[in-house]
Motif scaffolding. Structure first.
Motif, PDB file in Angstrom:
ATOM      1  N   GLU A 171       0.823  -1.197   0.000  1.00 50.21           N
ATOM      2  CA  GLU A 171       0.000   0.000   0.000  1.00 50.21           C
ATOM      3  C   GLU A 171       0.868   1.262   0.000  1.00 50.21           C
ATOM      4  OE1 GLU A 171      -2.507  -0.415   3.370  1.00 50.21           O
ATOM      5  OE2 GLU A 171      -3.419  -2.283   2.672  1.00 50.21           O
ATOM      6  N   GLU A 172       1.976   1.220   0.710  1.00 50.12           N
ATOM      7  CA  GLU A 172       2.873   2.376   0.726  1.00 50.12           C
ATOM      8  C   GLU A 172       3.462   2.621  -0.654  1.00 50.12           C
ATOM      9  OE1 GLU A 172       5.703   1.423   3.710  1.00 50.12           O
ATOM     10  OE2 GLU A 172       4.270   1.578   5.387  1.00 50.12           O
ATOM     11  N   ALA A 173       3.803   1.530  -1.365  1.00 46.39           N
ATOM     12  CA  ALA A 173       4.338   1.689  -2.718  1.00 46.39           C
ATOM     13  C   ALA A 173       3.291   2.293  -3.651  1.00 46.39           C
ATOM     14  CB  ALA A 173       4.806   0.336  -3.248  1.00 46.39           C
ATOM     15  N   ALA A 174       2.033   1.862  -3.504  1.00 41.66           N
ATOM     16  CA  ALA A 174       0.971   2.431  -4.330  1.00 41.66           C
ATOM     17  C   ALA A 174       0.740   3.891  -3.989  1.00 41.66           C
ATOM     18  CB  ALA A 174      -0.312   1.630  -4.145  1.00 41.66           C
ATOM     19  N   ALA A 175       0.858   4.252  -2.701  1.00 41.48           N
ATOM     20  CA  ALA A 175       0.680   5.647  -2.300  1.00 41.48           C
ATOM     21  C   ALA A 175       1.789   6.518  -2.872  1.00 41.48           C
ATOM     22  CB  ALA A 175       0.642   5.750  -0.775  1.00 41.48           C
ATOM     23  N   ASP A 177       3.223   6.060  -5.666  1.00 45.96           N
ATOM     24  CA  ASP A 177       2.904   6.236  -7.079  1.00 45.96           C
ATOM     25  C   ASP A 177       1.720   7.171  -7.308  1.00 45.96           C
ATOM     26  OD1 ASP A 177       4.954   4.576  -7.787  1.00 45.96           O
ATOM     27  OD2 ASP A 177       3.708   2.765  -7.868  1.00 45.96           O
ATOM     28  N   GLY A 178       1.119   7.669  -6.228  1.00 43.85           N
ATOM     29  CA  GLY A 178       0.049   8.651  -6.358  1.00 43.85           C
ATOM     30  C   GLY A 178      -1.351   8.111  -6.185  1.00 43.85           C
ATOM     31  N   ALA A 179      -1.501   6.861  -5.780  1.00 46.12           N
ATOM     32  CA  ALA A 179      -2.837   6.286  -5.592  1.00 46.12           C
ATOM     33  C   ALA A 179      -3.452   6.789  -4.296  1.00 46.12           C
ATOM     34  CB  ALA A 179      -2.771   4.762  -5.588  1.00 46.12           C
ATOM     35  N   GLY A 180      -4.742   7.079  -4.339  1.00 47.09           N
ATOM     36  CA  GLY A 180      -5.454   7.500  -3.153  1.00 47.09           C
ATOM     37  C   GLY A 180      -5.897   6.312  -2.317  1.00 47.09           C
ATOM     38  N   LYS A 181      -6.530   6.587  -1.152  1.00 43.48           N
ATOM     39  CA  LYS A 181      -6.962   5.522  -0.251  1.00 43.48           C
ATOM     40  C   LYS A 181      -7.967   4.591  -0.924  1.00 43.48           C
ATOM     41  CE  LYS A 181      -4.693   6.488   3.562  1.00 43.48           C
ATOM     42  NZ  LYS A 181      -3.750   5.519   4.175  1.00 43.48           N
ATOM     43  N   ALA A 182      -8.949   5.177  -1.624  1.00 46.97           N
ATOM     44  CA  ALA A 182      -9.955   4.342  -2.287  1.00 46.97           C
ATOM     45  C   ALA A 182      -9.322   3.488  -3.372  1.00 46.97           C
ATOM     46  CB  ALA A 182     -11.064   5.222  -2.866  1.00 46.97           C
ATOM     47  N   ARG A 183      -8.411   4.054  -4.148  1.00 49.13           N
ATOM     48  CA  ARG A 183      -7.755   3.301  -5.222  1.00 49.13           C
ATOM     49  C   ARG A 183      -6.883   2.189  -4.658  1.00 49.13           C
ATOM     50  NH1 ARG A 183      -6.363   4.294 -10.592  1.00 49.13           N
ATOM     51  NH2 ARG A 183      -5.640   2.295 -11.437  1.00 49.13           N
TER      52      ARG A 183
END
Length: 279
Positions: A171-175, A177-183
């Protein structure tokens, strides 16, 4: 521990497991045997495991006496809707509870414990009054609402455990990359939660499919009654059971849960393997 001692312990464990399986299987096997026995064997003073003259008359009589198909359709609709709604609501709640420790997590855990401690009979009167105010008495949607509320605490607790097993690094890696909580929840966490979501949905479905007390109190019209309630119609006014048709109908009522579990069990195992993460 010597190899001989280890072998003795393992043999004892297998023997205990076998006894437990026999204990669990005995009622179901006896139910199957009863469902196929003719009336004269059901009244015999010396019952046998295997029917001497197996027959399908009990099944034909069960369908002739009671609207089993309509009741099964009502149960299926209520169980499927309750399972789907409970999972949709519990998944984001479980994510927040597992990832953000604090008062919310403590309150959710307390809710689970307290809600599971109350027996049905203590909540049925206030529940009936609330549903009456909402005009949901004698309604499948009212029954579905009750099933969702009743299964939601355990579903939340169950899914929260699966969320904690997902590595936060993903989840930290996705964050980053700019992903929000819902994404993150939809694209990263939810696919890894697939085994837990399926297991939770299966629990909610079986709970709603087998539930009797709420359906008995809240559904008055025969056309809306569920399968567990209809099964009680095989009991006479004095409590004398029409044993053959009752066993046949009860056997048919257990098949959907068994088939569904047999199908989904493979997907749960496969999902656990597919969701493994290499470091």
């Amino acid at each position: 521990m010597s190899p001989r001692t280890s072998g003795t312990v393992r043999a004892g464990q297998y023997a205990a497991l076998l006894c437990y399986l026999v204990f669990l299987a005995f009622p179901f096997l006896w139910l199957i045997s009863t469902a196929f026995k003719p009336a004269r064997e059901l009244g015999s003073l010396h019952p046998t495991w295997i029917p001497q003259d197996p027959t399908l008359d009990n099944f034909r009589q069960a369908f002739d006496e009671q609207p089993l198909l309509r009741a099964a359709a009502n149960s299926l609709a209520a169980a499927l809707c309750a399972a789907l709604i409970a999972v949709v609501i519990a998944t984001p709640m479980a994510y927040v509870t597992a990832r953000h420790r604090g008062r919310l997590s403590t309150a959710a855990t307390g809710w689970v414990v307290v809600s599971q401690a109350f027996p049905f009979v203590l909540v049925i009167i206030p529940l009936f009054l609330v549903l009456k105010y909402l005009h949901l008495i004698n309604s499948l949607w009212g029954l579905i609402l009750v099933y969702v509320v009743w299964s939601l605490p355990f579903a939340l607790w169950m899914l929260a455990g699966y969320v904690r097993a997902v590595p936060p690094e993903l989840e930290e890696a996705a964050a980053v990359d700019g992903a929000g909580k819902a994404r993150i929840l939809v694209s990263v966490t939810a696919p890894l939660l697939a085994p837990g979501i399926v297991a939770t949905a299966l629990f909610a479905f079986i709970t709603a499919w087998n539930e009797f007390f709420f359906a008995l109190v809240l559904l008055k019209t025969p056309e809306k009654q569920t399968l567990p309630v209809v099964l009680t119609h095989f009991l006479g006014a004095e409590g004398v059971a029409d044993l053959g048709p009752l066993a046949a109908a009860a056997f048919l009522a257990t098949l959907p849960s068994l088939v569904l579990f047999a199908i989904i069990q493979r997907r749960i195992t496969g999902g656990l393997t597919a969701g493994a993460v290499k470091n």
